[in-house]
Write a protein that holds these residues in place. Structure first.
Motif, PDB file in Angstrom:
ATOM      1  N   MET A   1     -12.337  32.980  45.497  1.00  0.00           N
ATOM      2  CA  MET A   1     -12.026  32.687  46.912  1.00  0.00           C
ATOM      3  C   MET A   1     -11.772  33.991  47.660  1.00  0.00           C
ATOM      4  O   MET A   1     -11.015  34.843  47.217  1.00  0.00           O
ATOM      5  CB  MET A   1     -10.763  31.817  46.996  1.00  0.00           C
ATOM      6  N   LYS A   2     -12.385  34.082  48.815  1.00  0.00           N
ATOM      7  CA  LYS A   2     -12.178  35.253  49.677  1.00  0.00           C
ATOM      8  C   LYS A   2     -10.783  35.197  50.282  1.00  0.00           C
ATOM      9  O   LYS A   2     -10.384  34.190  50.849  1.00  0.00           O
ATOM     10  CB  LYS A   2     -13.193  35.198  50.823  1.00  0.00           C
ATOM     11  N   ASP A   3     -10.065  36.303  50.164  1.00  0.00           N
ATOM     12  CA  ASP A   3      -8.719  36.371  50.731  1.00  0.00           C
ATOM     13  C   ASP A   3      -8.789  36.474  52.264  1.00  0.00           C
ATOM     14  O   ASP A   3      -9.570  37.242  52.799  1.00  0.00           O
ATOM     15  CB  ASP A   3      -8.033  37.612  50.145  1.00  0.00           C
ATOM     16  N   VAL A   4      -7.966  35.664  52.949  1.00  0.00           N
ATOM     17  CA  VAL A   4      -8.000  35.699  54.414  1.00  0.00           C
ATOM     18  C   VAL A   4      -6.634  36.035  55.031  1.00  0.00           C
ATOM     19  O   VAL A   4      -6.462  35.907  56.241  1.00  0.00           O
ATOM     20  CB  VAL A   4      -8.516  34.358  55.010  1.00  0.00           C
ATOM     21  N   THR A   5      -5.675  36.461  54.202  1.00  0.00           N
ATOM     22  CA  THR A   5      -4.356  36.781  54.770  1.00  0.00           C
ATOM     23  C   THR A   5      -3.807  38.157  54.394  1.00  0.00           C
ATOM     24  O   THR A   5      -2.914  38.642  55.087  1.00  0.00           O
ATOM     25  CB  THR A   5      -3.297  35.726  54.374  1.00  0.00           C
ATOM     26  N   SER A   6      -4.328  38.788  53.333  1.00  0.00           N
ATOM     27  CA  SER A   6      -3.656  40.038  52.931  1.00  0.00           C
ATOM     28  C   SER A   6      -3.837  41.140  53.968  1.00  0.00           C
ATOM     29  O   SER A   6      -2.966  42.001  54.117  1.00  0.00           O
ATOM     30  CB  SER A   6      -4.098  40.485  51.540  1.00  0.00           C
ATOM     31  N   VAL A   7      -4.922  41.084  54.755  1.00  0.00           N
ATOM     32  CA  VAL A   7      -5.093  42.058  55.829  1.00  0.00           C
ATOM     33  C   VAL A   7      -3.972  41.892  56.858  1.00  0.00           C
ATOM     34  O   VAL A   7      -3.444  42.866  57.412  1.00  0.00           O
ATOM     35  CB  VAL A   7      -6.501  41.929  56.472  1.00  0.00           C
ATOM     36  N   MET A   8      -3.535  40.661  57.076  1.00  0.00           N
ATOM     37  CA  MET A   8      -2.446  40.394  58.035  1.00  0.00           C
ATOM     38  C   MET A   8      -1.099  40.855  57.470  1.00  0.00           C
ATOM     39  O   MET A   8      -0.253  41.346  58.214  1.00  0.00           O
ATOM     40  CB  MET A   8      -2.326  38.902  58.327  1.00  0.00           C
ATOM     41  N   VAL A   9      -0.907  40.644  56.165  1.00  0.00           N
ATOM     42  CA  VAL A   9       0.351  41.087  55.551  1.00  0.00           C
ATOM     43  C   VAL A   9       0.470  42.606  55.681  1.00  0.00           C
ATOM     44  O   VAL A   9       1.548  43.137  55.969  1.00  0.00           O
ATOM     45  CB  VAL A   9       0.418  40.647  54.069  1.00  0.00           C
ATOM     46  N   GLU A  10      -0.662  43.303  55.522  1.00  0.00           N
ATOM     47  CA  GLU A  10      -0.664  44.768  55.688  1.00  0.00           C
ATOM     48  C   GLU A  10      -0.290  45.148  57.118  1.00  0.00           C
ATOM     49  O   GLU A  10       0.496  46.068  57.332  1.00  0.00           O
ATOM     50  CB  GLU A  10      -2.048  45.338  55.353  1.00  0.00           C
ATOM     51  N   GLU A  11      -0.855  44.447  58.095  1.00  0.00           N
ATOM     52  CA  GLU A  11      -0.532  44.752  59.502  1.00  0.00           C
ATOM     53  C   GLU A  11       0.936  44.481  59.794  1.00  0.00           C
ATOM     54  O   GLU A  11       1.573  45.218  60.556  1.00  0.00           O
ATOM     55  CB  GLU A  11      -1.446  43.941  60.437  1.00  0.00           C
ATOM     56  N   HIS A  12       1.494  43.454  59.167  1.00  0.00           N
ATOM     57  CA  HIS A  12       2.925  43.173  59.355  1.00  0.00           C
ATOM     58  C   HIS A  12       3.773  44.376  58.951  1.00  0.00           C
ATOM     59  O   HIS A  12       4.811  44.631  59.553  1.00  0.00           O
ATOM     60  CB  HIS A  12       3.354  41.975  58.497  1.00  0.00           C
ATOM     61  N   LYS A  13       3.332  45.101  57.928  1.00  0.00           N
ATOM     62  CA  LYS A  13       4.139  46.245  57.456  1.00  0.00           C
ATOM     63  C   LYS A  13       4.302  47.285  58.554  1.00  0.00           C
ATOM     64  O   LYS A  13       5.391  47.824  58.756  1.00  0.00           O
ATOM     65  CB  LYS A  13       3.497  46.880  56.214  1.00  0.00           C
ATOM     66  N   LEU A  14       3.201  47.575  59.282  1.00  0.00           N
ATOM     67  CA  LEU A  14       3.290  48.565  60.361  1.00  0.00           C
ATOM     68  C   LEU A  14       4.126  48.010  61.521  1.00  0.00           C
ATOM     69  O   LEU A  14       4.935  48.734  62.113  1.00  0.00           O
ATOM     70  CB  LEU A  14       1.886  48.965  60.839  1.00  0.00           C
ATOM     71  N   ILE A  15       3.954  46.723  61.816  1.00  0.00           N
ATOM     72  CA  ILE A  15       4.737  46.108  62.899  1.00  0.00           C
ATOM     73  C   ILE A  15       6.238  46.177  62.560  1.00  0.00           C
ATOM     74  O   ILE A  15       7.065  46.508  63.403  1.00  0.00           O
ATOM     75  CB  ILE A  15       4.282  44.645  63.133  1.00  0.00           C
ATOM     76  N   LEU A  16       6.582  45.922  61.292  1.00  0.00           N
ATOM     77  CA  LEU A  16       7.999  45.973  60.889  1.00  0.00           C
ATOM     78  C   LEU A  16       8.562  47.389  60.995  1.00  0.00           C
ATOM     79  O   LEU A  16       9.741  47.566  61.316  1.00  0.00           O
ATOM     80  CB  LEU A  16       8.170  45.426  59.463  1.00  0.00           C
ATOM     81  N   ARG A  17       7.721  48.386  60.732  1.00  0.00           N
ATOM     82  CA  ARG A  17       8.191  49.774  60.880  1.00  0.00           C
ATOM     83  C   ARG A  17       8.497  50.076  62.350  1.00  0.00           C
ATOM     84  O   ARG A  17       9.494  50.733  62.663  1.00  0.00           O
ATOM     85  CB  ARG A  17       7.158  50.754  60.331  1.00  0.00           C
ATOM     86  N   MET A  18       7.651  49.611  63.260  1.00  0.00           N
ATOM     87  CA  MET A  18       7.920  49.827  64.694  1.00  0.00           C
ATOM     88  C   MET A  18       9.174  49.068  65.120  1.00  0.00           C
ATOM     89  O   MET A  18      10.001  49.576  65.874  1.00  0.00           O
ATOM     90  CB  MET A  18       6.702  49.412  65.529  1.00  0.00           C
ATOM     91  N   ILE A  19       9.343  47.873  64.589  1.00  0.00           N
ATOM     92  CA  ILE A  19      10.517  47.073  64.936  1.00  0.00           C
ATOM     93  C   ILE A  19      11.804  47.762  64.481  1.00  0.00           C
ATOM     94  O   ILE A  19      12.820  47.753  65.168  1.00  0.00           O
ATOM     95  CB  ILE A  19      10.366  45.677  64.298  1.00  0.00           C
ATOM     96  N   GLU A  20      11.728  48.392  63.325  1.00  0.00           N
ATOM     97  CA  GLU A  20      12.902  49.111  62.837  1.00  0.00           C
ATOM     98  C   GLU A  20      13.237  50.291  63.752  1.00  0.00           C
ATOM     99  O   GLU A  20      14.405  50.562  64.039  1.00  0.00           O
ATOM    100  CB  GLU A  20      12.649  49.593  61.401  1.00  0.00           C
ATOM    101  N   LEU A  21      12.183  50.984  64.227  1.00  0.00           N
ATOM    102  CA  LEU A  21      12.413  52.086  65.173  1.00  0.00           C
ATOM    103  C   LEU A  21      13.049  51.567  66.461  1.00  0.00           C
ATOM    104  O   LEU A  21      13.975  52.178  66.998  1.00  0.00           O
ATOM    105  CB  LEU A  21      11.081  52.773  65.506  1.00  0.00           C
TER     106      LEU A  21
END
Ligand SMILES: [Fe+2]
Ligand SMILES: [Fe+2]
Length: 183
Positions: A1-21
């Motif tokens: 099965m082709k993964d359709v969410t891990s790219v989003m989980v990766e983007e969340h990591k950068l968003i969380l870093r900005m949120i922490e700032l």
């Protein structure tokens, strides 16, 4: 099965870093130790163009749509709750931007408005990302049939082409402010 969410989980990591700032700089701003109002203008740019146009657009136009096509109700459902949070986030960001722009041109007493909306956004998005990472995305991986997935992956690629270089540009923005903070 082709993964359709891990790219989003990766983007969340950068968003969380900005949120922490945003959270750390707002705490400092409240005690008078931070007054780089341009940071908030950059944070709003990040949120609008990376979190919203780049990331939420993929969710709203592709992932959530696919879940609804696959049988999840559009109303009173996890997808409806996620969409509502995206909209609430946009409202916090509009208010934060308006106050930061006033502070930038020297208007007094904007810190409490910036802070109220910054903290509101931080709390909302942390909770939202937690729900997506731990509930909605795993559910999507369980229920979406393989037949739907290649078109979704293609849709993500097309969405990224609409914002060329955005991933790289906003990663550098986050790194720049993280470095400033460490200095
Ligand atoms: Fe989302
Ligand atoms: Fe998300």
């Amino acid at each position: 099965m082709k993964d359709v969410t891990s790219v989003m989980v990766e983007e969340h990591k950068l968003i969380l870093r900005m949120i922490e700032l945003v959270e750390k700089n707002t705490r400092l701003a409240e005690t008078g130790l931070f007054n780089d109002w341009a940071f908030y203008i950059d944070a709003v740019d990040f949120i609008r163009n990376y979190a919203d146009r780049f990331h939420h657009a993929k969710e709203e136009d592709i992932l959530f749509k696919s879940l609804v096509e696959n049988g999840m109700p559009a109303e009173n459902s996890p997808v409806a709750a996620m969409l509502m949070a995206h909209d609430q986030g946009r409202a916090y960001v509009r208010n934060m931007e308006a106050a930061a722009r006033k502070a930038l041109v020297g208007e007094a007493d904007q810190i409490s408005i910036v802070a109220e909306n910054a903290y509101g956004y931080v709390a909302l998005l942390r909770d939202h990302i937690d729900k997506e990472n731990n509930i909605l995305y795993p559910l999507a991986e369980r229920v979406l049939p393989e037949a739907m997935r290649p078109a979704m992956v293609e849709g993500y690629a097309r969405a990224e082409e609409k914002a060329p270089g955005a991933g790289e540009r906003y990663r550098r923005m986050v790194e720049r402010y993280e470095t400033k903070q460490a200095a």
